[in-house]
Design an enzyme around this catalytic site. Sequence first.
Site, PDB file in Angstrom:
ATOM      1  N   GLY A 274       0.887  -0.856  -0.170  1.00 23.21           N
ATOM      2  CA  GLY A 274       0.164   0.068  -0.702  1.00 23.21           C
ATOM      3  C   GLY A 274       0.647   1.569   0.014  1.00 23.21           C
ATOM      4  O   GLY A 274       1.997   1.327  -0.240  1.00 23.21           O
ATOM      5  N   ALA A 275       0.184   2.624   0.942  1.00 25.44           N
ATOM      6  CA  ALA A 275       0.994   3.688   0.338  1.00 25.44           C
ATOM      7  C   ALA A 275       1.729   3.933  -1.132  1.00 25.44           C
ATOM      8  O   ALA A 275       2.387   4.136  -1.504  1.00 25.44           O
ATOM      9  CB  ALA A 275       1.901   4.168   1.364  1.00 25.44           C
ATOM     10  N   LEU A 276       0.578   3.694  -2.296  1.00 25.78           N
ATOM     11  CA  LEU A 276       1.103   3.309  -3.262  1.00 25.78           C
ATOM     12  C   LEU A 276       1.240   4.037  -3.985  1.00 25.78           C
ATOM     13  O   LEU A 276       0.786   5.787  -3.723  1.00 25.78           O
ATOM     14  CB  LEU A 276      -0.510   3.188  -4.637  1.00 25.78           C
ATOM     15  N   HIS A 277       2.388   4.621  -5.009  1.00 26.00           N
ATOM     16  CA  HIS A 277       2.835   5.564  -5.721  1.00 26.00           C
ATOM     17  C   HIS A 277       2.686   5.188  -7.756  1.00 26.00           C
ATOM     18  O   HIS A 277       2.704   3.882  -7.575  1.00 26.00           O
ATOM     19  CB  HIS A 277       4.122   6.286  -5.520  1.00 26.00           C
TER      20      HIS A 277
ATOM     21  N   HIS B  84       3.839   1.266  -8.290  1.00 25.56           N
ATOM     22  CA  HIS B  84       2.665   0.475  -7.824  1.00 25.56           C
ATOM     23  C   HIS B  84       2.202   0.266  -9.194  1.00 25.56           C
ATOM     24  O   HIS B  84       1.800  -0.844  -9.879  1.00 25.56           O
ATOM     25  CB  HIS B  84       2.364   0.542  -7.107  1.00 25.56           C
TER      26      HIS B  84
ATOM     27  N   GLN C 273       7.717  -9.504   8.414  1.00 24.61           N
ATOM     28  CA  GLN C 273       8.428  -8.512   7.643  1.00 24.61           C
ATOM     29  C   GLN C 273       9.162  -7.588   7.958  1.00 24.61           C
ATOM     30  O   GLN C 273      10.150  -7.752   7.137  1.00 24.61           O
ATOM     31  CB  GLN C 273       8.016  -9.046   6.048  1.00 24.61           C
TER      32      GLN C 273
ATOM     33  N   GLY D 137       9.159  -5.137  -9.145  1.00 26.71           N
ATOM     34  CA  GLY D 137       9.680  -4.527  -8.825  1.00 26.71           C
ATOM     35  C   GLY D 137      11.611  -4.603  -8.330  1.00 26.71           C
ATOM     36  O   GLY D 137      12.005  -5.728  -8.092  1.00 26.71           O
TER      37      GLY D 137
ATOM     38  N   SER E 120       9.224   5.621  -3.831  1.00 24.19           N
ATOM     39  CA  SER E 120       9.449   4.911  -2.251  1.00 24.19           C
ATOM     40  C   SER E 120       8.059   5.018  -1.526  1.00 24.19           C
ATOM     41  O   SER E 120       7.776   6.762  -1.354  1.00 24.19           O
ATOM     42  CB  SER E 120      10.669   4.210  -1.159  1.00 24.19           C
TER      43      SER E 120
ATOM     44  N   ARG F 241       8.309   5.311   1.300  1.00 24.75           N
ATOM     45  CA  ARG F 241       9.019   5.852   2.716  1.00 24.75           C
ATOM     46  C   ARG F 241       9.100   7.203   2.410  1.00 24.75           C
ATOM     47  O   ARG F 241       9.480   7.519   3.625  1.00 24.75           O
ATOM     48  CB  ARG F 241      10.092   5.286   3.076  1.00 24.75           C
TER      49      ARG F 241
HETATM   50  P1  AMP Z   1       6.096  -1.960  -1.406  1.00 22.70           P
HETATM   51  O1  AMP Z   1       4.883  -1.910  -1.258  1.00 22.70           O
HETATM   52  O2  AMP Z   1       6.321  -1.018  -1.629  1.00 22.70           O
HETATM   53  O3  AMP Z   1       6.480  -3.191  -0.577  1.00 22.70           O
HETATM   54  O4  AMP Z   1       6.096  -2.661  -2.990  1.00 22.70           O
HETATM   55  C1  AMP Z   1       5.095  -3.467  -3.888  1.00 22.70           C
HETATM   56  C2  AMP Z   1       6.169  -3.561  -5.329  1.00 22.70           C
HETATM   57  O5  AMP Z   1       6.397  -2.429  -5.756  1.00 22.70           O
HETATM   58  C3  AMP Z   1       7.222  -4.208  -4.822  1.00 22.70           C
HETATM   59  O6  AMP Z   1       7.483  -5.017  -6.653  1.00 22.70           O
HETATM   60  C4  AMP Z   1       8.423  -4.041  -5.722  1.00 22.70           C
HETATM   61  O7  AMP Z   1       9.661  -3.712  -5.999  1.00 22.70           O
HETATM   62  C5  AMP Z   1       8.118  -2.704  -6.184  1.00 22.70           C
HETATM   63  N1  AMP Z   1       8.376  -1.207  -6.038  1.00 22.70           N
HETATM   64  C6  AMP Z   1       8.361  -0.458  -4.877  1.00 22.70           C
HETATM   65  N2  AMP Z   1       8.605   0.404  -5.577  1.00 22.70           N
HETATM   66  C7  AMP Z   1       9.329   0.518  -7.158  1.00 22.70           C
HETATM   67  C8  AMP Z   1       9.254   1.877  -8.126  1.00 22.70           C
HETATM   68  N3  AMP Z   1       9.569   2.935  -7.579  1.00 22.70           N
HETATM   69  N4  AMP Z   1       9.377   1.193  -8.245  1.00 22.70           N
HETATM   70  C9  AMP Z   1       9.099  -0.606  -9.174  1.00 22.70           C
HETATM   71  N5  AMP Z   1       8.760  -0.433  -8.241  1.00 22.70           N
HETATM   72  C10 AMP Z   1       8.774  -0.470  -7.094  1.00 22.70           C
END
Ligand code: AMP
Length: 284
Positions: free
Chosen positions: A31-34, A37, A61, A149, A187, A189
């Site tokens: 979540g907290a999508l950008h 995602h 995790q 990603g 990210s 974050r």
């Molecule tokens: P997260 O929710 O951020 O843990 O990530 C979910 C998925 O999104 C994972 O497969 C990450 O590698 C991918 N992801 C996160 N940030 C990026 C980014 N800047 N570009 C491409 N994929 C991303």
Amino acid sequence: MFIFQRVADLQEYLGRARQAGRSIGFVPTMGALHQGHLDLIRRAESETDLVVASVFVNPTQFNDPKDLEKYPRTPEKDAEALFSAGCNALFMPPVDEVYPPGRDITLRLDFGLLDKVMEGVFRPGHFGGMATVVKRLLDIVGPDRLFMGQKDFQQLTIVRDMLRQLNSPVQLVMCPTTREADGLAMSSRNVRLSPEMRAAAPVIYRILQESKEMFAHRSAAEIRETAFQQLEQAGLRPEYFEISDGITLAPVAHRQPGAYVVACLAAFAGDVRLIDNMVLQEPE
Ligand code: AMP
């Protein structure tokens, strides 16, 4: 877009899709999508008939409970963004749907070196929790393709190994890292960065680009030393900078013909931990 909280409801919907012969693409997230995602969603949409995303902040995790607590949560905004990006189904389960009480679903696989280097050194237990939740989500969704990603390179490497060990038919698709205009890898974050640290953080991308150029004629040790110096000069606190084989994550000392080489790093910008990577050498 359909939103599901229960495994049984999602599976009923996916069962019908599968019977109709539709291929399923899956994008797991916390979540907290950008935009990063959403780029995964678009890629999944271009390669499969039906796109399922999950939003689940996986407690197992996080090795630091404060990090789990501080992890940004924006469920309504996420649902809207996924809908606009063309996602067909969103799975947003409560913790007890993923981890049914009384049932141990912990995945116990030996990843050799893969989960012991880099993030594995600084985030003990992280990859065990990650692999467990990805396996559980794959069992629930049963996708044809899994989209992840490059941003989390080591995570992707471990998932690739997990699929291999389990003889899974799921095809893993690595999607390129989406960056801000100044090169900072997107990210969830990043919203926690102070203005000062947000201004400093793009140094990470510049260092990775420079490392790629340096790798033509310099050793990994020299590149690492330069990277550490530059991170510290910019006010960041580096944890690691490793130049490794892109599949085995074994250290690589020099450029070698035909090798697949990646540079991965982690650094604190204030109290926000950032990771990034770049492929230095593509296999020929
Ligand atoms: P997260 O929710 O951020 O843990 O990530 C979910 C998925 O999104 C994972 O497969 C990450 O590698 C991918 N992801 C996160 N940030 C990026 C980014 N800047 N570009 C491409 N994929 C991303």
